[in-house]
Design a protein around this motif. Structure first.
Motif, short mmCIF file in Angstrom:
data_model
loop_
_atom_site.label_atom_id
_atom_site.label_comp_id
_atom_site.label_asym_id
_atom_site.label_seq_id
_atom_site.Cartn_x
_atom_site.Cartn_y
_atom_site.Cartn_z
N LEU A 1 -7.74 -0.14 -22.32
CA LEU A 1 -7.15 -1.40 -22.80
C LEU A 1 -7.32 -1.50 -24.31
O LEU A 1 -7.99 -2.40 -24.84
CB LEU A 1 -7.81 -2.59 -22.10
N GLU B 1 -6.44 -7.96 -16.51
CA GLU B 1 -4.97 -7.95 -16.51
C GLU B 1 -4.40 -8.77 -15.36
O GLU B 1 -3.48 -9.57 -15.54
CB GLU B 1 -4.46 -6.52 -16.45
N GLU B 2 -4.98 -8.59 -14.14
CA GLU B 2 -4.47 -9.33 -12.98
C GLU B 2 -4.76 -10.83 -13.11
O GLU B 2 -3.92 -11.67 -12.82
CB GLU B 2 -5.11 -8.79 -11.70
N THR C 1 -5.36 -12.66 -15.89
CA THR C 1 -4.59 -13.32 -16.96
C THR C 1 -3.15 -13.53 -16.52
O THR C 1 -2.52 -14.54 -16.88
CB THR C 1 -4.62 -12.49 -18.26
N SER C 2 -2.64 -12.60 -15.73
CA SER C 2 -1.28 -12.75 -15.21
C SER C 2 -1.21 -13.94 -14.25
O SER C 2 -0.27 -14.75 -14.30
CB SER C 2 -0.85 -11.47 -14.50
N THR D 1 -2.36 -10.95 -22.41
CA THR D 1 -3.55 -10.18 -22.77
C THR D 1 -3.88 -10.38 -24.25
O THR D 1 -5.05 -10.33 -24.64
CB THR D 1 -3.37 -8.69 -22.47
#
Length: 369
Positions: free
Chosen positions: A86, A240-241, A243-244, A250
């Motif tokens: 990342l 990532e999951e 924040t989505s 991100t």
């Protein structure tokens, strides 16, 4: 009345909760939020352990220890994120840490301190030295970004080599700033160091002559570091999951959320001492942390990425670069006279809010474009 220590100990409950959320699969958002809350007290206790060890080993080695581990939590989170690939989140965390210290922390310190005391003074010489160092940090991240923007078809390998070279220069400069503050011009920083010893330690001592138990605090430091690493792994794993699911980008998470999580306790310290009319120490904590991120943490991450095979360089998102430059400009402008008041604190906070809103809407702007 709730004290800082009471709040920190209460937040420790999120350590087992985050671990349970991971193994019982309560969802990425729950794991992300609880692990983030768990890191806040752990980071504070890591700082306390470092300070207690510094008392035993003496001012010179202790100062070096504090300078090295001052932003250990952010470094651990960034290294784990870097290892996970990342890279953009890591870059966002670097810029976010600089911005939050210069605008959010110093802003709150000047605002709340200024509401209690009409005007507060701090040493302008130190402010000018810090301003020059922060200008160098802006140049260091500007050059690789400018090279990429003005050179057609430049390779990633070339950018990384340039970034590694710049990183080495920055680490050397960081070493020289330590030499300046701890040896050749230590008298300029004596007031701040004396106040730091009295204000930043979270452990009350009945007998001031009694030195801390070195073995105990080394054990605490190692144990807390391992817990921070574990919680950081959970945080990055679900980033990532989560924040989505939460509707966050991100970029916003890296610039705004992660720096606050990793440095909340230190932020609280800077504001608390400002409200006790110790603005020298408050500015030292806020600006010193920004300098450490720019001159030490960022270069270390570039070198670590080189060794780990991750393409980490100093080629930042242009908007991140603009945000850092704006933050350094207004912070230097406000602190250059060695005097602060509540309005100047408000200006810093307003700048932070404007930049935060811009980072929040940035992906939408890109999508519309």
């Amino acid at each position: 009345m709730l004290t800082k220590n009471t709040i920190l100990f209460a937040l420790l409950v999120f350590v087992p909760i985050s671990i349970a959320a991971h193994f019982l699969e309560w969802g990425a958002s729950v794991v992300f939020i609880t692990s983030g809350l768990a890191i806040v007290p752990l980071a504070a206790f890591m700082g306390t352990a470092t300070e207690e060890i510094a008392v035993v080993v003496g001012p010179s080695l202790g100062g070096l220890l504090n300078a090295t581990f001052g932003n250990a939590t952010e470094l651990i989170i960034a290294l784990i994120a870097l290892n996970a690939g990342l890279v953009n989140v890591v870059k966002a965390t670097i810029t976010g840490s600089i911005i939050s210290n210069l605008l959010l922390v110093m802003g709150f310190a000047m605002l709340l301190g200024g509401l209690r005391y009409k005007e507060q003074d701090f040493q302008p010489v130190i402010a000018r030295v810090n301003a020059s160092s922060m200008n160098l940090a802006v140049i260091a991240i500007l050059v690789p970004t400018a090279v990429d923007a003005t050179s057609a078809g430049i390779g990633e390998a070339t950018l990384q080599k340039l970034s590694v070279a710049v990183a080495i220069v920055l680490i050397l400069v960081y070493g020289l700033t330590l030499l300046f503050s701890m040896k050749t011009h230590s008298y300029l920083f004596d007031v701040g160091v004396a106040e730091m010893d009295g204000e930043e330690s979270n452990v009350a001592k009945e007998d001031l002559e009694e030195k801390p138990n070195l073995t105990l605090w080394i054990g605490v430091l190692l144990g807390v570091t391992l817990l921070v690493a574990g919680e950081s792994e959970l945080l990055v794993e679900t980033l990532e999951e989560a924040t989505s699911q939460l509707g966050l980008s991100t970029l916003f998470t890296g610039v705004i959320l992660l720096p606050v999580i990793g440095n909340a306790a230190e932020h609280a310290t800077a504001v608390t001492v400002a409200m006790k009319n110790k603005m020298d120490l408050s500015v030292s904590v806020a600006v010193g942390s920004s300098l450490q991120i720019a001159l030490f943490v960022a270069p270390v991450l570039v070198l670590a990425g080189w060794f780990m095979g991750q393409p980490m360089d100093l080629d930042f998102n242009p908007f991140e670069l603009v945000a850092v430059a704006v933050s350094v400009l207004i912070a230097n402008s406000i602190s250059s006279d060695g005097n602060s008041n509540w309005l100047e604190g408000t200006l810093l906070l307003a700048t932070y809010v404007v930049l935060g809103l811009a980072f929040f809407f940035h992906p939408i702007i890109e999508g519309l474009g």
